[in-house]
Motif scaffolding. Sequence first.
Motif, mmCIF file in Angstrom:
data_model
loop_
_atom_site.group_PDB
_atom_site.id
_atom_site.type_symbol
_atom_site.label_atom_id
_atom_site.label_comp_id
_atom_site.label_asym_id
_atom_site.label_seq_id
_atom_site.Cartn_x
_atom_site.Cartn_y
_atom_site.Cartn_z
ATOM 1 N N LEU A 133 25.099 11.372 -3.605
ATOM 2 C CA LEU A 133 24.961 12.703 -5.204
ATOM 3 C C LEU A 133 25.939 12.657 -6.246
ATOM 4 O O LEU A 133 26.830 13.210 -5.301
ATOM 5 C CB LEU A 133 24.934 13.917 -5.135
ATOM 6 C CG LEU A 133 24.224 14.388 -6.845
ATOM 7 C CD1 LEU A 133 23.453 13.725 -7.917
ATOM 8 C CD2 LEU A 133 23.873 16.044 -6.940
ATOM 9 N N GLY A 134 26.515 12.148 -6.970
ATOM 10 C CA GLY A 134 28.067 11.359 -7.220
ATOM 11 C C GLY A 134 28.376 12.132 -8.342
ATOM 12 O O GLY A 134 27.618 12.039 -9.527
ATOM 13 N N LEU A 135 29.048 13.549 -8.257
ATOM 14 C CA LEU A 135 29.267 14.272 -9.119
ATOM 15 C C LEU A 135 30.885 14.194 -9.709
ATOM 16 O O LEU A 135 31.440 15.400 -10.529
ATOM 17 C CB LEU A 135 28.878 15.841 -8.658
ATOM 18 C CG LEU A 135 27.703 16.230 -8.892
ATOM 19 C CD1 LEU A 135 27.583 17.802 -8.055
ATOM 20 C CD2 LEU A 135 26.497 15.752 -9.838
ATOM 21 N N ILE A 169 23.572 16.755 -13.823
ATOM 22 C CA ILE A 169 23.699 15.003 -13.450
ATOM 23 C C ILE A 169 23.183 15.844 -12.171
ATOM 24 O O ILE A 169 21.966 15.605 -11.591
ATOM 25 C CB ILE A 169 24.955 14.740 -12.585
ATOM 26 C CG1 ILE A 169 25.425 14.138 -14.330
ATOM 27 C CG2 ILE A 169 24.443 13.714 -11.825
ATOM 28 C CD1 ILE A 169 26.604 13.280 -13.544
ATOM 29 N N TYR A 170 23.086 17.272 -12.078
ATOM 30 C CA TYR A 170 22.505 17.518 -10.489
ATOM 31 C C TYR A 170 20.875 18.282 -10.735
ATOM 32 O O TYR A 170 20.062 17.549 -10.364
ATOM 33 C CB TYR A 170 22.938 18.950 -10.419
ATOM 34 C CG TYR A 170 22.875 19.856 -9.509
ATOM 35 C CD1 TYR A 170 22.051 19.172 -7.525
ATOM 36 C CD2 TYR A 170 22.696 21.386 -9.311
ATOM 37 C CE1 TYR A 170 21.422 19.612 -6.999
ATOM 38 C CE2 TYR A 170 21.938 21.902 -8.303
ATOM 39 C CZ TYR A 170 21.649 21.126 -7.330
ATOM 40 O OH TYR A 170 20.638 22.435 -6.596
ATOM 41 N N GLU A 171 21.650 18.653 -12.256
ATOM 42 C CA GLU A 171 19.467 18.876 -13.003
ATOM 43 C C GLU A 171 18.808 17.724 -12.692
ATOM 44 O O GLU A 171 17.379 18.259 -12.487
ATOM 45 C CB GLU A 171 20.414 20.362 -14.219
ATOM 46 C CG GLU A 171 20.342 21.701 -13.633
ATOM 47 C CD GLU A 171 20.973 22.021 -15.089
ATOM 48 O OE1 GLU A 171 20.590 22.040 -15.734
ATOM 49 O OE2 GLU A 171 21.314 23.535 -14.734
ATOM 50 N N LYS A 172 19.615 17.635 -13.528
ATOM 51 C CA LYS A 172 19.045 15.831 -13.396
ATOM 52 C C LYS A 172 17.800 15.470 -12.757
ATOM 53 O O LYS A 172 17.154 14.949 -12.019
ATOM 54 C CB LYS A 172 19.338 14.654 -14.035
ATOM 55 C CG LYS A 172 18.642 13.380 -14.951
ATOM 56 C CD LYS A 172 19.284 12.501 -15.921
ATOM 57 C CE LYS A 172 18.436 11.501 -15.244
ATOM 58 N NZ LYS A 172 19.411 10.053 -16.267
ATOM 59 N N TYR A 173 18.251 15.555 -11.476
ATOM 60 C CA TYR A 173 18.357 14.953 -10.336
ATOM 61 C C TYR A 173 17.851 15.068 -9.149
ATOM 62 O O TYR A 173 17.542 15.730 -7.963
ATOM 63 C CB TYR A 173 19.607 14.293 -9.360
ATOM 64 C CG TYR A 173 19.566 12.918 -10.094
ATOM 65 C CD1 TYR A 173 18.838 11.581 -10.318
ATOM 66 C CD2 TYR A 173 21.540 12.477 -10.490
ATOM 67 C CE1 TYR A 173 19.316 10.604 -10.970
ATOM 68 C CE2 TYR A 173 21.186 11.487 -11.464
ATOM 69 C CZ TYR A 173 19.288 10.523 -11.452
ATOM 70 O OH TYR A 173 20.231 9.224 -12.415
ATOM 71 N N LYS A 174 17.442 16.916 -8.785
ATOM 72 C CA LYS A 174 16.997 18.496 -8.166
ATOM 73 C C LYS A 174 16.184 17.293 -7.564
ATOM 74 O O LYS A 174 15.641 18.361 -6.595
ATOM 75 C CB LYS A 174 17.422 19.774 -9.475
ATOM 76 C CG LYS A 174 17.784 20.671 -8.151
ATOM 77 C CD LYS A 174 17.875 22.363 -8.918
ATOM 78 C CE LYS A 174 18.049 23.225 -8.169
ATOM 79 N NZ LYS A 174 17.458 24.168 -8.385
#
Length: 459
Positions: A133-135, A169-174
Amino acid sequence: MLDKLSSALKKGFEKIAGAIFLDKKTIDAVVKELQRALIQADVNVMLVKELGDKIKAEAENEKIKGIERKEHLTKVLHDEILNLLGKEKHELKIDKNKQTKIMLIGLYGAGKTTTCSKLAAYYSKRGHKTAILGLDVHRPAASEQLEQLGKQNKIQTFTEKNEKSAIKIYEKYKKDLEAYDLVIIDTAGRHSLDNELVNEIKQLTDEIKPDYKLLTIQADIGQAAKTQASEFKKVADINGVIITRMDSTAKAGGALTACAETNSPVYFIGTGEKPNDFESFNPESFISRMLGLGDLEGLLEKVQSAIDEKSQKRLKTKLEEGEFDLRDLQEQLKNMSGMGSMSKMLEMIPGFGKAKDKIPENLLGVQEEKIKKWQHAINSMTEEEIKNPEILEKQTSRMARIARGSGTTTSDIRQLIKQYKLLKEMTSGGDLSNMDMSQGLNQKQMQKLAKKFGKKMRM
Ligand code: GDP
Ligand code: MG
């Protein structure tokens, strides 16, 4: 890696072993040389002084006599260096039945993004369903770099180029990430550990709750790693460290020992730019390798990294059934070129550490060139020729055709067939086919293999 320290250590051991009389003069000379090398590797002067004092004190212990004294001192020397490096091997606890999240944090250029992909590939090859995951929302090119690395290593990578909020971004891919048992998370760096970075790490860790927060440090900073590790520990509660660029600096010793000083376990080291230039850090085997004793565990880990589980199984069946054709050799060659340079490989085979010095660098280079040529040649062969390479020797017109088609020479192809026959002979001899590849080789098998290679692999 750490060439000077390594040669000082070797010399030290040789001096002790070769001395008729372990007098004060000999001990002082060994200690002095070792101390100089440690300081050159950027190890803290105080630690270096302590180490010297301890060795000298042990040397003056009159109770231990003769040969025993030599053995004792050799052990003291070994143990003191081990002490500097942190003694134990630390391993991440990653359960296949439960999701683990590892977040890499650190300053600009520390090697976070590169290491994310190396780490993901490392665990993926060990059977973990892994995603990245790229943050890093600060550097515009960050997501592209990560995606490219992910593709290269065949790891599913989640990034979002135009999103400026890492949390979003994290929420989108959670949801998507729930399908993976291991998630490696890349984060943004800064020039220094400033408030902005601290706040960002806090926010991300509160939301994501990673199981591991690993600080990525480049070995080039040497003993300054001590300040960095302790500061990140204070503000971000890191669990441990990954040291990168071990290959590109003489100061790696400083970085390693500084982490041990701050009780920050070093889990992995990066040893080059290629995906497989990465290994778990084991102080004990690191020393053996520096001493040229060879490092079985490290070698096996590399071998296992380079050959994924599936192709290991396939090869094992082939070997058991006594079938081994050029296609299998080609797969082996592909694996070898993924392992990094031949010379790095050789360093890890017991007994080869010394021999390697005698093989000119350019010869090892030629070997890698040759591997490429062989790959091309195999690509120009017919199925019949791949299955039964012996026919090439009988019909030289075939050889000429393949050479023309692949931009190689008939002599390249002859060498390839020689190599194939050698491998076939080795595998049909029973030694290799009895090995359980998934379990790794045991020491005896490895030594046997090294001996065989030593005799037969003329480069
Ligand atoms: P980040 O800013 O922390 O994400 O750092 P990057 O992952 O982008 O790496 C910075 C540079 O260091 C890149 O050019 C990498 O190729 C290089 N690098 C990373 N790890 C290693 C290593 O173990 N050895 C060498 N020689 N270079 C490395
Ligand atoms: Mg980065």
